[in-house]
Design a protein around this motif. Structure first.
Motif, PDB file in Angstrom:
ATOM      1  N   ALA A  85       0.882  -1.165  -0.083  1.00 34.68           N
ATOM      2  CA  ALA A  85      -0.090   0.041  -0.070  1.00 34.68           C
ATOM      3  C   ALA A  85       0.821   1.298  -0.125  1.00 34.68           C
ATOM      4  O   ALA A  85       0.593   2.328  -0.786  1.00 34.68           O
ATOM      5  CB  ALA A  85      -1.123  -0.176   1.233  1.00 34.68           C
TER       6      ALA A  85
ATOM      7  N   ALA B 105     -12.426   4.895  -0.077  1.00 34.20           N
ATOM      8  CA  ALA B 105     -12.147   3.901  -0.012  1.00 34.20           C
ATOM      9  C   ALA B 105     -13.374   3.061  -0.606  1.00 34.20           C
ATOM     10  O   ALA B 105     -14.593   3.428  -0.143  1.00 34.20           O
ATOM     11  CB  ALA B 105     -11.928   3.538   1.539  1.00 34.20           C
TER      12      ALA B 105
ATOM     13  N   THR C 181     -15.373   0.244   0.348  1.00 36.77           N
ATOM     14  CA  THR C 181     -15.369  -0.938   1.718  1.00 36.77           C
ATOM     15  C   THR C 181     -15.751  -2.292   1.076  1.00 36.77           C
ATOM     16  O   THR C 181     -16.442  -2.377  -0.013  1.00 36.77           O
ATOM     17  CB  THR C 181     -16.522  -0.468   2.477  1.00 36.77           C
TER      18      THR C 181
ATOM     19  N   GLY D  31     -10.978  -1.990   0.887  1.00 37.84           N
ATOM     20  CA  GLY D  31     -10.057  -0.795   0.304  1.00 37.84           C
ATOM     21  C   GLY D  31      -9.938   0.001   1.651  1.00 37.84           C
ATOM     22  O   GLY D  31      -9.052   0.822   1.509  1.00 37.84           O
TER      23      GLY D  31
ATOM     24  N   ALA E 231      -6.683   2.308   1.784  1.00 38.22           N
ATOM     25  CA  ALA E 231      -6.788   3.927   1.503  1.00 38.22           C
ATOM     26  C   ALA E 231      -6.566   4.727   2.943  1.00 38.22           C
ATOM     27  O   ALA E 231      -5.970   5.527   2.801  1.00 38.22           O
ATOM     28  CB  ALA E 231      -8.457   3.857   1.445  1.00 38.22           C
TER      29      ALA E 231
ATOM     30  N   THR F 202     -16.217   6.906   1.866  1.00 34.33           N
ATOM     31  CA  THR F 202     -16.545   5.292   1.505  1.00 34.33           C
ATOM     32  C   THR F 202     -17.462   5.261   0.415  1.00 34.33           C
ATOM     33  O   THR F 202     -18.504   6.012   0.455  1.00 34.33           O
ATOM     34  CB  THR F 202     -16.637   4.614   2.746  1.00 34.33           C
TER      35      THR F 202
ATOM     36  N   VAL G  49      -9.820   3.914  -3.890  1.00 31.14           N
ATOM     37  CA  VAL G  49      -8.648   2.986  -3.414  1.00 31.14           C
ATOM     38  C   VAL G  49      -9.580   1.525  -3.116  1.00 31.14           C
ATOM     39  O   VAL G  49     -10.542   1.670  -2.390  1.00 31.14           O
ATOM     40  CB  VAL G  49      -7.789   3.213  -2.220  1.00 31.14           C
ATOM     41  N   ASP G  50      -9.136   0.431  -3.582  1.00 32.83           N
ATOM     42  CA  ASP G  50      -9.365  -0.805  -3.351  1.00 32.83           C
ATOM     43  C   ASP G  50      -8.414  -1.904  -2.844  1.00 32.83           C
ATOM     44  O   ASP G  50      -7.310  -1.563  -3.550  1.00 32.83           O
ATOM     45  CB  ASP G  50     -10.410  -1.274  -4.245  1.00 32.83           C
ATOM     46  N   ASP G  51      -8.757  -2.959  -2.400  1.00 32.41           N
ATOM     47  CA  ASP G  51      -7.445  -3.772  -2.238  1.00 32.41           C
ATOM     48  C   ASP G  51      -7.041  -4.403  -3.354  1.00 32.41           C
ATOM     49  O   ASP G  51      -6.030  -4.820  -3.718  1.00 32.41           O
ATOM     50  CB  ASP G  51      -7.968  -4.858  -0.978  1.00 32.41           C
TER      51      ASP G  51
ATOM     52  N   THR H 210      -5.496   0.243  -7.146  1.00 33.63           N
ATOM     53  CA  THR H 210      -5.691  -0.876  -6.303  1.00 33.63           C
ATOM     54  C   THR H 210      -4.343  -1.587  -6.010  1.00 33.63           C
ATOM     55  O   THR H 210      -3.485  -1.486  -6.764  1.00 33.63           O
ATOM     56  CB  THR H 210      -6.733  -2.156  -7.002  1.00 33.63           C
TER      57      THR H 210
END
Ligand SMILES: O=P(O)(O)OC[C@H]1O[C@H](OP(=O)(O)OP(=O)(O)O)[C@H](O)[C@@H]1O
Ligand code: HPA
Ligand SMILES: [Mg+2]
Length: 167
Positions: A22, A44, A46, A49, A53, A67, A101-103, A125
């Protein structure tokens, strides 16, 4: 609801690794905002993320964080993505100067929904699979489509048998 292809491989991410990746994402994003002022806000996705984030917002010193909640999976089975909660549209507008932002991106269906909300946002991401790559502006690590990524919030340390003695 459709069953997804089986996942041949597993990619296990520790908290330490996630933090490192990250931060690498934040490093790549710094100075990439639409103007000298950098990014106006972080949104983010959710729930996955939120941790990335937070780390990105910390590194880039962004205090405006909101979010969007898109639910698209039930364990490893995919369902129609649904927006459960929108960000404050007065703040994010069309997404100009906003960092989403996401994972990870997998099929890209979550990000498709997010793009409709904020067409001009920059989507980042930490991890990406090939199918979803076209939906992402910036990512750090790519894994194959048949890999399931296991995040630290879904795992716990446990005992494993030694290699010898497993027959
Ligand atoms: O590219 P896609 O195929 O749409 O998949 C990626 C999305 O799926 C997971 O979220 P999920 O909906 O499972 O919710 P969670 O973040 O709350 O775990 C993951 O965190 C991404 O947001
Ligand atoms: O590979 C994955 N790991 C965790 N959550 C996910 N959601 C979609 N794909 C994945
Ligand atoms: Mg998610």
């Amino acid at each position: 609801m459709t069953d997804r292809l089986p996942h041949e491989k597993g990619f296990h991410v520790s908290w330490d690794q996630l933090h490192r990746d990250a931060r690498a994402l934040a490093w790549r994003l710094q100075g990439e905002g639409p103007d000298e002022g950098g990014w106006r806000a972080v949104v983010a996705i959710t729930r996955g993320g939120m941790a990335p984030a937070m780390i990105v917002a910390r590194e880039l010193d962004i205090r405006m964080v909101d979010t969007i909640s898109v639910k698209s999976y039930n364990h490893q089975t995919q369902a129609e993505p649904k927006v459960i909660k929108s960000p404050d549209m007065d703040v994010v507008g069309d997404g100009t100067g906003v960092l989403v932002v996401d994972d990870l991106v997998d099929t890209g269906r979550t990000l498709e929904v997010v793009r409709k909300h904020m067409p001009k946002a920059h989507i980042a991401t930490v991890y990406a699979k090939p199918m979803g790559r076209p939906q992402v502006n910036t990512f750090i690590t790519e894994v194959s489509q048949d890999t399931w990524i296991f995040f630290p919030w879904d795992m716990a340390l446990q005992y494993v048998e030694p290699y010898r003695g497993k027959d």
